[in-house]
Design an enzyme around this catalytic site. Sequence first.
Site, PDB file in Angstrom:
ATOM      1  N   SER A 196       0.848  -1.197   0.000  1.00 39.13           N
ATOM      2  CA  SER A 196       0.000   0.000   0.000  1.00 39.13           C
ATOM      3  C   SER A 196       0.884   1.247   0.000  1.00 39.13           C
ATOM      4  O   SER A 196       1.654   1.436  -0.928  1.00 39.13           O
ATOM      5  CB  SER A 196      -0.944  -0.024   1.209  1.00 39.13           C
ATOM      6  N   THR A 197       0.826   2.065   1.056  1.00 41.90           N
ATOM      7  CA  THR A 197       1.603   3.309   1.097  1.00 41.90           C
ATOM      8  C   THR A 197       3.100   3.021   0.942  1.00 41.90           C
ATOM      9  O   THR A 197       3.661   2.249   1.703  1.00 41.90           O
ATOM     10  CB  THR A 197       1.367   4.038   2.433  1.00 41.90           C
ATOM     11  N   HIS A 223      -2.805  -1.173  -3.182  1.00 38.91           N
ATOM     12  CA  HIS A 223      -3.953  -0.281  -3.005  1.00 38.91           C
ATOM     13  C   HIS A 223      -3.805   0.915  -3.941  1.00 38.91           C
ATOM     14  O   HIS A 223      -2.947   1.777  -3.723  1.00 38.91           O
ATOM     15  CB  HIS A 223      -4.025   0.224  -1.557  1.00 38.91           C
ATOM     16  N   MET A 316      -0.185   1.222   5.142  1.00 37.36           N
ATOM     17  CA  MET A 316      -0.974   1.546   6.332  1.00 37.36           C
ATOM     18  C   MET A 316      -1.959   0.423   6.641  1.00 37.36           C
ATOM     19  O   MET A 316      -2.365  -0.312   5.750  1.00 37.36           O
ATOM     20  CB  MET A 316      -1.771   2.834   6.103  1.00 37.36           C
ATOM     21  N   ASP A 319      -4.145  -4.768   6.246  1.00 37.85           N
ATOM     22  CA  ASP A 319      -4.606  -5.596   5.141  1.00 37.85           C
ATOM     23  C   ASP A 319      -3.539  -6.631   4.778  1.00 37.85           C
ATOM     24  O   ASP A 319      -2.363  -6.294   4.652  1.00 37.85           O
ATOM     25  CB  ASP A 319      -4.928  -4.716   3.927  1.00 37.85           C
TER      26      ASP A 319
END
Length: 379
Positions: A196-197, A223, A316, A319
Amino acid sequence: MHPHSSTASPDDPYRVMVVDDSAVIRGLLTRALEGDPDLRVVASVGDGQMAVNALQRQAVDVIVLDIEMPVMDGLTAIPKLIAIDPAVKIIMASTLTQRGAEISIKALQAGAADYVAKPTSTRELGAADQFKRDLAAKVKVLAASARRAGSRNRPGVRADRPVVAPAIRKPAVPAPVTLRPMPPLFHPDVIAIGSSTGGPQALFEVLSHLKDGPIQPILVTQHMPATFTTILAEHITRQCGIPCAEAKDGEPLTGRRIYLAPGDFHMVLVQRGASVTLSVNKEPPENFCRPSVDPMMRSIARIYGRRTLSVILTGMGQDGMRGCTEIAEAGGMVVAQDEPTSVVWGMPGAVAHAGIANAVLPLKEIGPAIRRFSTRTAA
């Protein structure tokens, strides 16, 4: 020593700079951010050069940076801002267009930590409560990460008086991480990666080691919204030398390819007789995300079980933790990125602290580790 920088107390708000050539947008962004008591906008400027000048004068934790501006655009400003303060985190404000996606991916490669999809009109922005919540959440997590990264090189801050991290601080004694033993004679049939991030930069690093290496299919859930995943797949193909494309519903799974979950769709595997195919669906978001890493990992655990090599990179939230738990319970391998090399140690940290990881590795060691396990002879 400059008047704005001094030692911050643990209760000090995180410091944000807003950079946009529209004064109206700057005002709306400022109000959205300052609606959160943990955030304070300490500078609001109209182009990249003004941002560079402002950062030389005062310490900032996070910069929300527009892409297209006069004098100096966001892409040009990123390396200059990072050169002034390597700890600062930059969030690009981008439109959900192909051009916006292309520039955002380049910005992430240049060192931006994340991006937000900016509403296209001031009226839309004024009403976009979800955008405001997402922006504030990203800024807080990245600001905490910036302060943990240290502020000794920040302008006006003496080396003997670093800025003290506020409330969200790394504990003095990190919680212990228990690793599972390595599976004996492990050889995977599939490789699955969630991120993600900070993920695009991490993916480029990891996948660059796998050209001419693994013959297994590689599945990636990052994401990202639609359009952005299309551009990301193109960049992975160009930079990493492995064919990468968004997954298509009903497509058979084959080796030596990277399948990327398309924006706004979950990507899962389905077994039909002896063959395995990809399925993309719009089932409800999980962990507030679609695509989400957990559905992908769960479907892989059901089909491949102990023959799965799963990797959770920077991001973050948590998940991927539940899906990786199923892979671990089936006897597969779980690798998590370590905290010092993660932009945000949420997702990999959740896996590490759940005790389901076989290894917690620095980013630069993950690609070689995947290559080592996936190219050795099966037992």
